[in-house]
Scaffold this motif. Structure first.
Motif, mmCIF file in Angstrom:
data_model
loop_
_atom_site.group_PDB
_atom_site.id
_atom_site.type_symbol
_atom_site.label_atom_id
_atom_site.label_comp_id
_atom_site.label_asym_id
_atom_site.label_seq_id
_atom_site.Cartn_x
_atom_site.Cartn_y
_atom_site.Cartn_z
ATOM 1 N N ARG A 149 4.262 6.138 -9.517
ATOM 2 C CA ARG A 149 3.474 6.295 -10.737
ATOM 3 C C ARG A 149 2.467 5.157 -10.881
ATOM 4 N NH1 ARG A 149 8.442 7.752 -13.220
ATOM 5 N NH2 ARG A 149 8.522 5.798 -14.404
ATOM 6 N N MET A 150 2.894 3.934 -10.522
ATOM 7 C CA MET A 150 1.974 2.802 -10.589
ATOM 8 C C MET A 150 0.836 2.960 -9.582
ATOM 9 S SD MET A 150 4.308 -0.600 -11.285
ATOM 10 C CE MET A 150 5.573 -0.292 -10.049
ATOM 11 N N LEU A 151 1.162 3.424 -8.372
ATOM 12 C CA LEU A 151 0.134 3.597 -7.348
ATOM 13 C C LEU A 151 -0.847 4.697 -7.739
ATOM 14 C CD1 LEU A 151 2.365 3.289 -4.154
ATOM 15 C CD2 LEU A 151 0.812 1.559 -5.091
ATOM 16 N N GLN A 164 -3.445 -1.518 -5.523
ATOM 17 C CA GLN A 164 -2.434 -0.893 -4.660
ATOM 18 C C GLN A 164 -1.925 -1.903 -3.633
ATOM 19 O OE1 GLN A 164 -3.541 2.757 -2.818
ATOM 20 N NE2 GLN A 164 -3.594 3.922 -4.732
ATOM 21 N N ALA A 165 -2.839 -2.665 -3.042
ATOM 22 C CA ALA A 165 -2.435 -3.660 -2.050
ATOM 23 C C ALA A 165 -1.547 -4.723 -2.679
ATOM 24 C CB ALA A 165 -3.669 -4.301 -1.415
ATOM 25 N N LEU A 166 -1.903 -5.187 -3.886
ATOM 26 C CA LEU A 166 -1.103 -6.203 -4.556
ATOM 27 C C LEU A 166 0.293 -5.692 -4.885
ATOM 28 C CD1 LEU A 166 -3.756 -7.774 -6.944
ATOM 29 C CD2 LEU A 166 -2.583 -8.930 -5.083
ATOM 30 N N LEU A 167 0.372 -4.449 -5.344
ATOM 31 C CA LEU A 167 1.677 -3.868 -5.664
ATOM 32 C C LEU A 167 2.574 -3.803 -4.439
ATOM 33 C CD1 LEU A 167 0.699 -0.950 -8.073
ATOM 34 C CD2 LEU A 167 2.277 -2.817 -8.602
ATOM 35 N N LEU A 168 2.041 -3.307 -3.348
ATOM 36 C CA LEU A 168 2.853 -3.094 -2.149
ATOM 37 C C LEU A 168 3.167 -4.403 -1.429
ATOM 38 C CD1 LEU A 168 1.073 0.145 -0.989
ATOM 39 C CD2 LEU A 168 3.481 -0.033 -1.625
ATOM 40 N N VAL A 169 2.189 -5.284 -1.328
ATOM 41 C CA VAL A 169 2.440 -6.578 -0.695
ATOM 42 C C VAL A 169 3.401 -7.386 -1.556
ATOM 43 C CG1 VAL A 169 1.399 -8.784 -0.061
ATOM 44 C CG2 VAL A 169 0.279 -6.657 0.587
ATOM 45 N N GLY A 170 3.172 -7.389 -2.876
ATOM 46 C CA GLY A 170 4.030 -8.151 -3.774
ATOM 47 C C GLY A 170 5.464 -7.672 -3.751
ATOM 48 N N ARG A 211 6.307 -3.541 7.255
ATOM 49 C CA ARG A 211 5.439 -2.378 7.449
ATOM 50 C C ARG A 211 5.651 -1.325 6.366
ATOM 51 N NH1 ARG A 211 1.260 -2.324 11.159
ATOM 52 N NH2 ARG A 211 1.235 -0.206 10.397
ATOM 53 N N THR A 212 6.871 -1.217 5.871
ATOM 54 C CA THR A 212 7.140 -0.285 4.775
ATOM 55 C C THR A 212 7.895 -1.023 3.685
ATOM 56 O OG1 THR A 212 9.215 0.429 5.769
ATOM 57 C CG2 THR A 212 7.254 1.729 6.279
ATOM 58 N N VAL A 213 7.746 -0.546 2.460
ATOM 59 C CA VAL A 213 8.424 -1.145 1.321
ATOM 60 C C VAL A 213 9.650 -0.309 1.005
ATOM 61 C CG1 VAL A 213 8.256 -1.694 -1.118
ATOM 62 C CG2 VAL A 213 6.319 -2.113 0.371
ATOM 63 N N THR A 214 10.795 -0.953 0.924
ATOM 64 C CA THR A 214 12.038 -0.260 0.603
ATOM 65 C C THR A 214 12.460 -0.638 -0.804
ATOM 66 O OG1 THR A 214 12.727 -0.325 2.907
ATOM 67 C CG2 THR A 214 14.430 0.094 1.273
ATOM 68 N N ARG A 229 6.478 5.210 0.147
ATOM 69 C CA ARG A 229 5.635 6.156 0.863
ATOM 70 C C ARG A 229 4.332 5.540 1.344
ATOM 71 N NH1 ARG A 229 8.281 9.324 -2.930
ATOM 72 N NH2 ARG A 229 9.270 11.173 -2.071
ATOM 73 N N MET A 230 4.127 4.248 1.136
ATOM 74 C CA MET A 230 2.882 3.632 1.573
ATOM 75 C C MET A 230 3.167 2.370 2.359
ATOM 76 S SD MET A 230 0.013 4.139 -1.380
ATOM 77 C CE MET A 230 -1.192 3.462 -0.245
ATOM 78 N N ASP A 231 2.296 2.069 3.270
ATOM 79 C CA ASP A 231 2.409 0.900 4.139
ATOM 80 C C ASP A 231 1.608 -0.244 3.518
ATOM 81 O OD1 ASP A 231 2.295 -0.981 6.095
ATOM 82 O OD2 ASP A 231 1.398 0.300 7.617
ATOM 83 N N PRO A 232 2.256 -1.349 3.123
ATOM 84 C CA PRO A 232 1.504 -2.452 2.521
ATOM 85 C C PRO A 232 0.477 -3.059 3.461
ATOM 86 C CG PRO A 232 3.772 -3.106 2.992
ATOM 87 C CD PRO A 232 3.696 -1.631 3.200
ATOM 88 N N THR A 233 0.747 -3.042 4.763
ATOM 89 C CA THR A 233 -0.210 -3.594 5.724
ATOM 90 C C THR A 233 -1.508 -2.802 5.688
ATOM 91 O OG1 THR A 233 1.572 -4.354 7.146
ATOM 92 C CG2 THR A 233 -0.601 -4.137 8.144
ATOM 93 N N THR A 234 -1.388 -1.469 5.702
ATOM 94 C CA THR A 234 -2.577 -0.608 5.644
ATOM 95 C C THR A 234 -3.312 -0.796 4.327
ATOM 96 O OG1 THR A 234 -1.521 1.014 7.073
ATOM 97 C CG2 THR A 234 -3.390 1.776 5.740
#
Length: 257
Positions: A149-151, A164-170, A211-214, A229-234
């Motif tokens: 929902r955040m993405l 999106q990058a900050l959410l996934l990397v963070g 590579r993936t967020v769990t 469902r998203m790759d933080p690196t990408t």
């Protein structure tokens, strides 16, 4: 302290350099360096807490140091009756102790222990009365559904790519809020197979971005884990490609659950 020239790679220190490192002011220089590196936000928070203690002492005409058992107890009760959360008062007590150390004054540890006991008693009393806990409480877990929902709330813009990058990397590092808000593209090293992020603040240094967020999906799969469902690196590479470092530095994050 003026340091002698450093030896080149593979060279050994000279007797002069070893002697300079043993000088008494080396310890003082180390302390100054650590203080300069301290998170500015943390330093300001500590200063505010000490000011609160100092003003409370001035209000009743007693010195700030040394703190006594009765004075600390009165301070805890005053802060509690003013409606402050247990975590805030606990931090106040830590700052009082730290402030004594910085001023070269020994604090009676029994005084701060008693202050914490008084605080615990106040918390228990309110709990027995059925009152809700003070403060924000523990943050809810980030589940797969909440992450999606955040993405999805991120717009299809340069700012949206950044968020999106900050959410996934963070989430992948993981990062504290202050670490994430201060993260810059220059703090992320692209190592082809993965990324390595080094936040400006924090105690843990650089961390590898998976590579993936769990995350735990407690809403639909209690007790089980599945990858995001998203790759933080990408996502980080996409954000870096669409924005300059200056834009990322001047941007703010505005995403909520």
């Amino acid at each position: 302290m003026t340091w002698p020239p450093a030896p080149g790679p593979g060279a050994t220190s000279t007797p002069e350099q070893l002697a300079r490192l043993a000088e008494p002011d080396a310890d003082a220089s180390a302390g100054v360096h650590l203080q300069r590196q301290r998170n500015a936000n943390t330093a300001r928070a500590y200063e505010r807490d000490w000011t609160t203690w100092a003003e409370s002492c001035a209000a009743v005409g007693i010195p700030e140091v040394p703190a006594t058992r009765g004075r600390v107890t009165a301070f805890v009760r005053w802060r509690w009756l003013a409606g402050h959360a247990p975590g805030t008062i606990e931090r106040n007590l830590s700052v009082i102790s730290d402030g004594h150390t910085q001023r070269g004054v020994q604090i009676d540890r029994a005084a701060t222990r008693h202050g914490r006991a008084v605080l615990d008693a106040e918390v228990r009393t309110e709990a027995e009365q059925g009152l809700p806990p003070r403060g924000r409480g523990k943050a809810p877990a980030v589940t797969v559904d909440r992450l999606e929902r955040m993405l999805l709330a991120c717009p299809d813009t340069m700012d949206g790519d950044r968020d999106q990058a900050l959410l996934l990397v963070g989430l992948g590092i993981p990062a504290r809020r202050d670490e994430l808000s201060a993260l810059r593209t220059r703090n992320i090293e692209d190592l082809d197979a993965h990324l390595r992020a080094t936040p400006l603040f924090g105690k843990r240094g650089g961390r590898t971005v998976p590579r993936t967020v769990t995350v735990t999906d407690r809403e639909t799969h209690p007790g089980h884990r599945r990858p995001g469902r998203m790759d933080p690196t990408t996502a980080a590479r996409s954000s870096a490609a669409s924005a300059s470092d200056e834009l990322i530095e001047n941007a703010t994050i505005g995403i909520g659950l």
